[in-house]
Design an enzyme around this catalytic site. Structure first.
Site, mmCIF file in Angstrom:
data_model
loop_
_atom_site.group_PDB
_atom_site.id
_atom_site.type_symbol
_atom_site.label_atom_id
_atom_site.label_comp_id
_atom_site.label_asym_id
_atom_site.label_seq_id
_atom_site.Cartn_x
_atom_site.Cartn_y
_atom_site.Cartn_z
ATOM 1 C CB VAL A 11 -0.958 0.000 1.210
ATOM 2 C CG1 VAL A 11 -1.701 1.331 1.319
ATOM 3 C CG2 VAL A 11 -1.948 -1.146 1.095
ATOM 4 C CB CYS A 269 -7.844 -7.251 1.130
ATOM 5 S SG CYS A 269 -6.578 -5.996 0.803
ATOM 6 C CE LYS A 272 -5.124 -7.213 6.352
ATOM 7 N NZ LYS A 272 -5.852 -5.951 6.604
#
Length: 441
Positions: A11, A269, A272
């Site tokens: 990110v 993603c 989690k």
């Protein structure tokens, strides 16, 4: 304009490079020595199409720098983005915020003037306010505001998602309108280049922005689990899941995206964030049963795929060679986190299978996670050599071009289990292959 990006992972690196492309001077802070060394040398430690050239051009232009000194990066920055990891906490699946809190303390020590501190990491509701508390406790005199700016980047198309987003969510402390207005002005300047696109900048409260990321990913994960259950039902009833998905997707209220059946979702993603949202809901005493069930359906899906492969081999893979096409959780990434290949290949190995595998970019990342004894091949066709069964786990485009006749010529027994539905059933069967896919008659 100057900003700092705390964290040079997926990110932070993508966001930092894209902000630099906007014309902003970005200082990326990375404390992992190996990763920092690679970035300084122009080597990209992750696979993301187009990221290497974007980093190189902005580094050469002097807009993108890498270092490990938070004080140097934060001093004079108008906005500081926190983009450190929030892995699931052992035991309960809640997000581990130790790195976020540590970053907040270091940022507090380094602030030299008014600064907007922005959480880019995926964090539970209330984290931004906790960051504000940490900073006030550490240095009560500093002038700052906090904001939440969750990312919505898809691995494999992250640069396009950042440069041409559908929406940018920015959460501010709307309980203090004057301060929220000041922070909003800074972040509007950060995202000013998007004014020429169709992107919507949506300003919300802090809690709403934090929850929006979890809700979005959990809803998409739920669509995947739903279509996987529908695929199983299609097989029982003789229906075609692709025609079903198209019929559903033509309804604009549903949409076509994330209605592709497969062996279950993975990545950094969805697994989690669904676990974290379940935990958030439980702690708020407002259980989200749909999200909890989505998690259960996905885990069961992955666990059942090895049995599907064994059934295609007559009930057992013991002593048989299984060729595997694709290891990463999706194409156009080297990410192996929560990939369906991990539990599937471990179960096959435990059942006595000899495994051969190929992935275009993910094999180095896969080796520490997969069973010992897996043979890693140099190309897709080599996987078929002597295989009793060929399994498609990741829908890389290069696999779609494999000729059925070439597979027949190389395989010992022509059984193909296509868990991504990339091949044409008629063409595969016409070549003499015993072909099975997901949710198709």
């Amino acid at each position: 304009m100057r900003i700092a990006m705390i964290g040079g992972g997926y990110v932070g690196l993508v966001s930092g490079a894209c902000f630099a492309e906007f014309g902003i001077h970005v200082s990326v802070v990375e404390t992992n020595p190996a990763r920092l060394s690679a970035l300084r040398e122009g080597r990209i430690p992750i696979y993301e199409p187009g990221l290497d050239s974007l980093v190189a051009s902005n580094s050469q232009a002097g807009r993108l720098t890498f270092g490990d000194d938070i004080a140097q990066a934060v001093a004079g920055a108008e906005a500081v983005f926190i983009a450190v990891g929030t892995p699931p906490r052992n035991g309960d699946g809640a997000a581990d915020l130790q790195y976020v809190h540590a970053a907040a303390r270091q940022i507090a020590q380094a602030i030299t003037g008014y600064t907007v501190i922005v959480t880019k990491s995926t964090v539970p509701v209330g984290t931004s306010r906790r960051i504000a508390e940490i900073i006030r406790t550490t240095r009560p005199e500093v002038d700052f505001d906090v904001a939440s700016n969750p990312e919505f980047l898809r691995e494999g198309s992250a640069i396009g998602d950042f440069m041409r987003p559908e929406r940018v969510i920015i959460g501010l402390d709307q309980k203090q309108p004057e301060r929220a207005s000041r922070a909003e002005a800074v972040l509007r300047q950060v995202y000013r280049p998007l004014s020429s696109t169709d992107a919507t900048l949506l300003f919300t409260g802090l809690e709403t922005a934090e929850l929006t990321k979890y809700a979005s990913n959990s809803f998409l994960a739920m669509k995947i689990s739903f279509i996987n259950e529908m695929a199983d039902l299609c097989e029982k009833l003789g229906a075609d899941v692709h025609q079903l998905a198209k019929g559903m997707g033509l309804d604009s209220r549903i949409g076509r995206e994330f209605l592709q059946p497969g062996p279950g979702y993975g990545g950094s993603c969805f697994p989690k964030d669904t676990l974290a949202l379940s935990r958030i809901a439980q702690e708020a005493q407002s259980a989200s049963r749909l999200v909890e069930t989505t998690v259960q359906v996905n885990e069961a899906r992955k666990a059942g795929m090895a049995g599907r492969i064994a059934a295609a081999c007559g009930g057992s893979v013991a002593g048989k060679t299984v060729g595997v096409l694709g290891l990463t959780f999706k194409p156009e990434t080297d990410d192996m986190r929560e990939s369906a290949s991990i539990p599937i290949l471990h179960r096959l190995a435990e059942a006595g299978a000899q495994i051969k595998a190929f992935d275009p970019v993910g094999m180095d990342a896969a080796k520490p996670l997969l069973p010992e004894g897996v043979e890693y091949c140099t190309d897709a066709l080599s996987v078929a050599d002597g295989a009793d069964v060929l399994v498609v786990l990741t829908e890389w485009n290069i696999f779609r071009a494999l000729a059925p006749e070439a597979l027949v010529a190389r395989m010992r027994h022509g059984v193909v289990v296509d868990l991504r539905n990339i091949f044409d059933p008629a063409a595969m069967r016409a070549a003499g292959l015993q072909y099975q896919s997901v949710g198709r008659p």
